[in-house]
Design an enzyme around this catalytic site. Structure first.
Site, PDB file in Angstrom:
ATOM      1  N   SER A 159       0.832  -1.208   0.000  1.00 39.98           N
ATOM      2  CA  SER A 159       0.000   0.000   0.000  1.00 39.98           C
ATOM      3  C   SER A 159       0.862   1.251   0.000  1.00 39.98           C
ATOM      4  O   SER A 159       1.988   1.252   0.506  1.00 39.98           O
ATOM      5  CB  SER A 159      -0.886  -0.033   1.243  1.00 39.98           C
ATOM      6  N   TYR A 214      -0.737   0.172   9.951  1.00 40.59           N
ATOM      7  CA  TYR A 214      -1.039  -0.544   8.704  1.00 40.59           C
ATOM      8  C   TYR A 214       0.121  -0.394   7.720  1.00 40.59           C
ATOM      9  O   TYR A 214       0.619  -1.374   7.168  1.00 40.59           O
ATOM     10  CB  TYR A 214      -2.335   0.021   8.127  1.00 40.59           C
ATOM     11  N   LYS A 253       2.638  -3.336   6.284  1.00 34.71           N
ATOM     12  CA  LYS A 253       2.804  -3.602   4.854  1.00 34.71           C
ATOM     13  C   LYS A 253       4.278  -3.481   4.463  1.00 34.71           C
ATOM     14  O   LYS A 253       4.792  -4.285   3.678  1.00 34.71           O
ATOM     15  CB  LYS A 253       1.961  -2.615   4.029  1.00 34.71           C
TER      16      LYS A 253
HETATM   17  N1  LIG Z   1      -8.845  -1.824  -1.575  1.00 33.78           N
HETATM   18  C1  LIG Z   1      -7.808  -0.977  -1.539  1.00 33.78           C
HETATM   19  O1  LIG Z   1      -7.954   0.226  -1.767  1.00 33.78           O
HETATM   20  C2  LIG Z   1      -6.440  -1.463  -1.241  1.00 33.78           C
HETATM   21  C3  LIG Z   1      -5.354  -0.614  -1.443  1.00 33.78           C
HETATM   22  C4  LIG Z   1      -4.072  -1.057  -1.142  1.00 33.78           C
HETATM   23  C5  LIG Z   1      -3.926  -2.338  -0.667  1.00 33.78           C
HETATM   24  N2  LIG Z   1      -4.983  -3.152  -0.464  1.00 33.78           N
HETATM   25  C6  LIG Z   1      -4.763  -4.486   0.059  1.00 33.78           C
HETATM   26  O2  LIG Z   1      -5.333  -5.434  -0.819  1.00 33.78           O
HETATM   27  C7  LIG Z   1      -5.799  -6.559  -0.076  1.00 33.78           C
HETATM   28  C8  LIG Z   1      -7.246  -6.838  -0.392  1.00 33.78           C
HETATM   29  O3  LIG Z   1      -7.971  -5.641  -0.204  1.00 33.78           O
HETATM   30  P1  LIG Z   1      -9.546  -5.629  -0.207  1.00 33.78           P
HETATM   31  O4  LIG Z   1      -9.939  -4.244  -0.533  1.00 33.78           O
HETATM   32  O5  LIG Z   1     -10.055  -6.755  -1.026  1.00 33.78           O
HETATM   33  O6  LIG Z   1      -9.842  -5.898   1.341  1.00 33.78           O
HETATM   34  P2  LIG Z   1     -11.146  -6.586   1.992  1.00 33.78           P
HETATM   35  O7  LIG Z   1     -11.208  -6.057   3.382  1.00 33.78           O
HETATM   36  O8  LIG Z   1     -12.330  -6.424   1.131  1.00 33.78           O
HETATM   37  O9  LIG Z   1     -10.741  -8.113   2.005  1.00 33.78           O
HETATM   38  C9  LIG Z   1      -9.874  -8.641   2.947  1.00 33.78           C
HETATM   39  C10 LIG Z   1     -10.364 -10.019   3.297  1.00 33.78           C
HETATM   40  O10 LIG Z   1      -9.462 -10.582   4.262  1.00 33.78           O
HETATM   41  C11 LIG Z   1     -10.225 -11.345   5.148  1.00 33.78           C
HETATM   42  N3  LIG Z   1      -9.551 -11.523   6.426  1.00 33.78           N
HETATM   43  C12 LIG Z   1      -9.307 -10.590   7.361  1.00 33.78           C
HETATM   44  N4  LIG Z   1      -8.736 -11.151   8.431  1.00 33.78           N
HETATM   45  C13 LIG Z   1      -8.598 -12.463   8.163  1.00 33.78           C
HETATM   46  C14 LIG Z   1      -8.084 -13.564   8.895  1.00 33.78           C
HETATM   47  N5  LIG Z   1      -7.587 -13.418  10.127  1.00 33.78           N
HETATM   48  N6  LIG Z   1      -8.104 -14.779   8.320  1.00 33.78           N
HETATM   49  C15 LIG Z   1      -8.621 -14.940   7.078  1.00 33.78           C
HETATM   50  N7  LIG Z   1      -9.120 -13.932   6.341  1.00 33.78           N
HETATM   51  C16 LIG Z   1      -9.125 -12.715   6.892  1.00 33.78           C
HETATM   52  C17 LIG Z   1     -11.514 -10.567   5.325  1.00 33.78           C
HETATM   53  O11 LIG Z   1     -12.555 -11.425   5.780  1.00 33.78           O
HETATM   54  C18 LIG Z   1     -11.753 -10.007   3.935  1.00 33.78           C
HETATM   55  O12 LIG Z   1     -12.637 -10.818   3.201  1.00 33.78           O
HETATM   56  C19 LIG Z   1      -5.519  -6.225   1.365  1.00 33.78           C
HETATM   57  O13 LIG Z   1      -4.291  -6.791   1.730  1.00 33.78           O
HETATM   58  C20 LIG Z   1      -5.418  -4.734   1.385  1.00 33.78           C
HETATM   59  O14 LIG Z   1      -4.628  -4.282   2.455  1.00 33.78           O
HETATM   60  C21 LIG Z   1      -6.245  -2.738  -0.755  1.00 33.78           C
END
Ligand SMILES: NC(=O)c1ccc[n+]([C@@H]2O[C@H](COP(=O)([O-])OP(=O)(O)OC[C@H]3O[C@@H](n4cnc5c(N)ncnc54)[C@H](O)[C@@H]3O)[C@@H](O)[C@H]2O)c1
Ligand SMILES: NC(=O)c1ccc[n+]([C@@H]2O[C@H](COP(=O)([O-])OP(=O)(O)OC[C@H]3O[C@@H](n4cnc5c(N)ncnc54)[C@H](O)[C@@H]3O)[C@@H](O)[C@H]2O)c1
Lengths: 324, 324
Positions: free
Chosen positions: A126, A150, A154
């Site tokens: 991120s 966070y 990362k």
């Molecule tokens: N969406 C964004 O803007 C963005 C930007 C930069 C990075 N990211 C990264 O991309 C990845 C996916 O993002 P997203 O937007 O799909 O997030 P999201 O929150 O929609 O999905 C994350 C998933 O991880 C699961 N999770 C959380 N804790 C868990 C655990 N202990 N065991 C098993 N599963 C668990 C949650 O249930 C959820 O379904 C993440 O790592 C996030 O940090 C997202």
């Protein structure tokens, strides 16, 4: 190919799985294209609504070492590691953030190292790893200075993945993602949640709160583009990764004001008027520490791509979630 | 003040303790100067030869959680965390390096967080966090790109310390040290061991091997200067640390050739002729990835200091280890 997707029930996870099923094949670590035989869809929440015999839904806590042992074995060819808790959650609950966002990654990498199979590994980092004094356009050689737990977690993952890759324990690629918009569904605890909210809620006929100043510059990517880049990151050969395993993605640099302009242009003035400005210092502090534009020269050289117009991003959302 | 020094029996640890005893007082976290009541001198190896009632020698493995609980308690005002295994060792034994150089730091920080006392904390990072394409003079905003597991572990410590400090779990300062020369004693497993060896061995009448090309540029600091900076790093008020907790130290930038010139000038041509050039690719690869010069603007602003002449550094060594 046997693929593991963690965070499978999440925003990106579900879309990635759908895209992989459609695609049908991936390049393995020897450079050969092979059909996808199985996708293990792992999440704490059950992934529902995808009916394909290639998908095996597994529920569990990724921070549990026993779970990992069953999840990753010698047959695992590729891992897309997406499970994480969002920024505001990691800030509110330090232990939770460390456990899910960092320790779980470390344990997964350890599991892979002990297997000795060197699978491909794609994960999402991120822009929250950056902070402090930043130039207007952040170059690829900008120091990491996270201003949140966070971002710290990362960045630690990125360092670990790079070293595990250097030692050939894993064939890793960490994609440093912009904020992904427009996210469907409800607002979440991410500090960046408003960036989707100010488009999504007005389109749904609801008012939406913008907690940051209008001149706040954001670094964005659409969901479709994010999935394309995740798969592209997987497909690259490791010999192409000459500048390392941690890659600042290209993106769309835009101010909140211009986002609202684009909404007005696409959906009309009435829709855009549903946005209310309500400064929130906690969110302003976190989001304001993230850079609004990147050079991303390395990633462009590697063939990663960005959205060109924010109106297209809005139309992508309307097309997908409001057909008709 | 109750002080903990880890790695107390090491090169820097022993000197730091001697300097602290001589100094007699330190500034506590409220900004008050207080006499040093106790120094817990912790190391796997027993610290011997320092006879002062204020010093309590404790032996143990820092990677052992039970040990930490007895080592750090609510009375611990300040911690100098120096225990580590050297770069070549961390490269040869991945698990050992991760355990001692990273996990132990993480556990110590966790112990401190759970106590809730926010002690001062000074630790030593390394220029080994840098690598890849580097400008001739590395600026403070240079990205971290470790090319070794040691560098990775140090960078992860830096990230953790910064976040724990931001959250006021600890009042941390990580000093990114140049290579410290001239180190007394025997060569060790550090990739940089030769940098002391090519001065020390010839002065002791022995031949010495230089494993890197003569134009290799090193970033150096003398032991006396290092101790001065460690104490200075402790004494700074946290409000002064406006650019963060991870501080690239100033240093002396010099090529191996000029180091040998300085030896010739200080001790004569006969002594300098005891150096044999014998390229070693493994060492060249690691040392060559470290930068040879830094801007270190932030640390100079904070009042950290560097050696000015390498001949002085050699004379410091002769004076201390070869009196007469
Ligand atoms: N969406 C964004 O803007 C963005 C930007 C930069 C990075 N990211 C990264 O991309 C990845 C996916 O993002 P997203 O937007 O799909 O997030 P999201 O929150 O929609 O999905 C994350 C998933 O991880 C699961 N999770 C959380 N804790 C868990 C655990 N202990 N065991 C098993 N599963 C668990 C949650 O249930 C959820 O379904 C993440 O790592 C996030 O940090 C997202
Ligand atoms: N000397 C340098 O050039 C240099 C440069 C940059 C950073 N550093 C860092 O400064 C610190 C001190 O360096 P040094 O040159 O004094 O190193 P050193 O090797 O002389 O001392 C390290 C000490 O740590 C102790 N130690 C190792 N494992 C331990 C364990 N499991 N439990 C308890 N003690 C353990 C060793 O016994 C040793 O006495 C280290 O963190 C090092 O990485 C040193």
């Amino acid at each position: 190919m046997n693929i593991l997707v963690t965070g499978a029930a999440g925003f990106l996870g579900r879309r990635l799985i759908e895209a992989l099923l459609l695609r049908g094949s991936l390049t393995d670590r020897t450079g050969q294209s092979r059909p996808i035989e199985q996708i293990v869809a792992f999440d704490m929440v059950e992934l529902t609504g995808i009916n394909d015999p290639r998908v095996k839904v597994v529920c569990g806590d990724i921070a549990n070492a026993h779970v990992l042992e069953r999840l990753i074995d010698a047959n695992t060819d590729s891992i897309f590691h997406l499970a994480a808790v969002v920024s505001s959650q990691a800030e509110a609950d330090f232990e939770l953030g460390m456990r899910i966002n960092f320790s779980a990654t470390q344990h997964m990498l350890e599991r892979v190292r002990q297997l000795g199979t060197c699978p491909k590994w794609v994960m999402t980092s991120s822009v929250a790893v950056f902070g402090g004094q930043l130039p207007e356009q952040v170059p690829d050689n900008q120091v990491w200075a996270p201003q949140s737990s966070y971002g710290t977690q990362k960045a630690m993952n990125d360092l670990l993945l790079a070293d595990y890759s250097r030692r050939a324990f894993v064939d890793g690629r960490s994609l440093r993602m912009p904020t992904i918009v427009v996210r469907p569904g409800k607002p979440n605890l991410a500090a960046s949640s408003f960036a989707s909210g100010i488009i999504r809620e007005p389109l749904n006929g609801q008012t939406s709160v913008c907690p940051v100043p209008l001149d706040t510059r954001l670094w964005l990517m659409s969901p479709a583009q994010a999935i394309r880049n995740l798969i592209h990151g997987h497909e690259l050969g490791s010999e192409q990764l000459t500048e390392g395993r941690v890659i600042n993605m290209p993106g769309l640099s835009i101010t909140v004001e211009r986002m609202i302009d684009a909404l007005r242009q696409t959906a009309g003035a009435q829709v855009a008027e549903r946005i209310r400005l309500e400064p929130n210092q906690a969110i302003e502090r976190i989001v304001g520490s993230w850079p609004g534009a990147f050079c991303a020269a390395y990633s462009r050289d590697l063939g990663f791509t960005a959205d060109e117009r924010f109106t297209d991003v809005i139309e992508q959302f309307i097309h997908e979630y409001q057909p008709g």
